[in-house]
Write a protein that holds these residues in place. Structure first.
Motif, PDB file in Angstrom:
ATOM      1  N   GLY A 237      65.939  50.302   4.255  1.00  0.00           N
ATOM      2  CA  GLY A 237      65.788  49.882   2.865  1.00  0.00           C
ATOM      3  C   GLY A 237      67.227  49.513   2.295  1.00  0.00           C
ATOM      4  O   GLY A 237      67.475  49.370   0.992  1.00  0.00           O
ATOM      5  N   SER A 238      68.392  49.365   3.146  1.00  0.00           N
ATOM      6  CA  SER A 238      69.198  48.918   2.551  1.00  0.00           C
ATOM      7  C   SER A 238      69.624  47.653   2.589  1.00  0.00           C
ATOM      8  O   SER A 238      68.925  47.046   3.537  1.00  0.00           O
ATOM      9  CB  SER A 238      70.667  49.623   3.566  1.00  0.00           C
ATOM     10  N   ARG A 239      70.575  46.996   2.086  1.00  0.00           N
ATOM     11  CA  ARG A 239      70.525  45.349   1.986  1.00  0.00           C
ATOM     12  C   ARG A 239      71.171  44.709   3.304  1.00  0.00           C
ATOM     13  O   ARG A 239      70.815  43.793   3.795  1.00  0.00           O
ATOM     14  CB  ARG A 239      71.443  45.081   0.738  1.00  0.00           C
TER      15      ARG A 239
ATOM     16  N   LYS B 107      85.050  41.699  19.181  1.00  0.00           N
ATOM     17  CA  LYS B 107      83.548  41.722  19.007  1.00  0.00           C
ATOM     18  C   LYS B 107      82.913  42.433  17.846  1.00  0.00           C
ATOM     19  O   LYS B 107      81.615  42.116  17.584  1.00  0.00           O
ATOM     20  CB  LYS B 107      82.893  42.080  20.493  1.00  0.00           C
ATOM     21  N   ARG B 108      83.333  43.320  17.279  1.00  0.00           N
ATOM     22  CA  ARG B 108      82.996  44.110  16.444  1.00  0.00           C
ATOM     23  C   ARG B 108      83.253  43.690  15.163  1.00  0.00           C
ATOM     24  O   ARG B 108      82.428  44.126  14.030  1.00  0.00           O
ATOM     25  CB  ARG B 108      83.528  45.700  16.507  1.00  0.00           C
ATOM     26  N   ALA B 113      81.783  42.892   9.486  1.00  0.00           N
ATOM     27  CA  ALA B 113      81.861  41.927   8.288  1.00  0.00           C
ATOM     28  C   ALA B 113      80.571  41.590   7.412  1.00  0.00           C
ATOM     29  O   ALA B 113      80.356  41.567   6.448  1.00  0.00           O
ATOM     30  CB  ALA B 113      82.354  40.495   8.794  1.00  0.00           C
ATOM     31  N   GLN B 114      79.379  42.093   8.206  1.00  0.00           N
ATOM     32  CA  GLN B 114      78.056  41.901   7.622  1.00  0.00           C
ATOM     33  C   GLN B 114      77.623  43.227   7.231  1.00  0.00           C
ATOM     34  O   GLN B 114      76.971  43.373   6.080  1.00  0.00           O
ATOM     35  CB  GLN B 114      77.054  41.445   8.667  1.00  0.00           C
ATOM     36  N   ALA B 115      78.209  44.279   7.894  1.00  0.00           N
ATOM     37  CA  ALA B 115      77.596  45.784   7.620  1.00  0.00           C
ATOM     38  C   ALA B 115      78.481  46.265   6.312  1.00  0.00           C
ATOM     39  O   ALA B 115      79.121  45.719   5.612  1.00  0.00           O
ATOM     40  CB  ALA B 115      77.905  46.588   8.583  1.00  0.00           C
ATOM     41  N   HIS B 116      77.819  47.427   5.791  1.00  0.00           N
ATOM     42  CA  HIS B 116      78.342  48.242   4.644  1.00  0.00           C
ATOM     43  C   HIS B 116      79.832  48.349   4.918  1.00  0.00           C
ATOM     44  O   HIS B 116      80.469  48.939   5.883  1.00  0.00           O
ATOM     45  CB  HIS B 116      77.454  49.574   4.426  1.00  0.00           C
TER      46      HIS B 116
END
Lengths: 240, 240
Positions: A237-239, B107-108, B113-116
């Protein structure tokens, strides 16, 4: 006839080094098996023995290094023999590292025994540890018998270890999201899985050393599973 | 006068090896700095350059290994010289590993950058990476200048790196518990922290090699911070 004499002394040295490598490998196999067993049975004493036993593995590496330097100094081996000696030292280095990872697993056992239990985790870790241990066993058997087919087979099996690790990563991350009480346990389980994956990498390095030693060429780039560095499990449910 | 001639050829070989080690070390320092910077600025391109750049570091290790084997085969160095040659090979191995960890950090970066986003995490990682990078810089400076005081100082600083890593572990675990959306990010951040701690360990191994080379004795067991293998952050209100 001085030449055959010198040669046979070198061969004796090499046989002794080979035996040391194999007994070091045997200790590492045991450490991997015992650490995984201690995790499964929550046996702090067995885990402590694994941690303590790593000193013996470290001491063996020291002995091997000393013997290698001695052989280099006294025998000045040429070409092929030199490569054998250097390989022995590198393999010992990888085995030492494998022992460290088994010790690290042992260290996490008491914490995990106290922490929130994650259903099925110990069994999964045990399966992964077994795959890695059998990779090591076959790599060393291949080394002792100069069986390059076996060694190449071990290289292929590292992909399975990578895949198992990835599956475990997703499993533990999902657990963390579903039940925050499991976060500390799952963190340790993630590190254990990652370490087992790295252990697989060290075994493949040993295999590559053996192949290089026997054939003089490095094996082609081996297949790799997806890296856990890329694992991304979005929170339901997270973006992101 | 064949003896002085052979000696000077050996010295030339050694100078070249030394230069290769230092340039390899320079590349690794850069990789650590750039990887941490890429994480902070969410710069996927810089991160990709770090990942790609690791090939150059690996190639340098290969070159050094080949040169070492060549020196051993052609010059059959005795006692002290032999120790120098072996040390060079071991230091190159540690540098290669350090490069691998920097690559892993790189690599991470795209995933993170996309994650919370975890507030303040990149800055903390950058501080930790800087400590490790400066440890490496000083270890190599100490090696080049045979400045054992500097090398021993680096050994001491590894405790701080261990402490910083432990503090980060607690911080990220707490984040995970407070905000489950941050779990994937925090997992990657935990692995980055752990890898930086291991990088500190590799730098201390380099230091120990240098001390052994110069003094013939291994430094005493160095102080260690608490192991992250023992980190236990109970979930608030849980019995664990």
């Amino acid at each position: 006839m001085p030449a055959p004499h010198i040669l046979s002394v070198f061969d004796q040295d090499m046989d002794r080094l080979q035996a040391q490598i194999l007994s070091m490998g045997g200790l590492v196999e045991e450490a991997i098996r015992d650490a995984a067993l201690a995790l499964e049975t929550r046996d702090d004493e067995l885990a402590a023995r694994v941690v303590e036993g790593d000193k013996k593995i470290d001491a063996l590496e020291e002995d091997i290094n000393t013997a290698v330097v001695r052989v280099l100094a006294l025998r000045s081996p040429a070409a092929g023999d030199l490569r054998t000696v250097i390989t022995v030292m590198k393999v010992a280095g990888d085995l030492e590292r494998l022992g460290d990872y088994a010790k690290n697993l042992g260290k996490r056992v008491p914490i995990l025994a106290q922490a929130h239990r994650v259903e099925g985790a110990a069994a999964s870790i045990k399966r992964l540890a077994k795959s890695v241990r059998l990779m090591l066993k076959d790599a060393l058997d291949g080394y002792a018998r100069k069986d390059l087919d076996l060694v190449r087979d071990v290289l292929q099996r590292d992909v399975e270890v990578d895949q198992m690790t990835n599956a475990l990563f997703r499993e533990f991350l999902t657990h963390m999201m579903e039940d925050p009480r499991s976060i500390t346990s799952c963190m340790h389980l993630l590190f254990i899985s990652k370490n087992l994956e790295r252990m697989g990498d060290h075994v493949t390095e040993i295999c590559e050393q053996i192949i290089y030693l026997e054939t003089g060429t490095r094996p082609e780039a081996r297949p790799k599973g997806t890296s856990t560095a890329q694992v991304d499990v979005p929170y339901p449910g997270s973006r992101t």
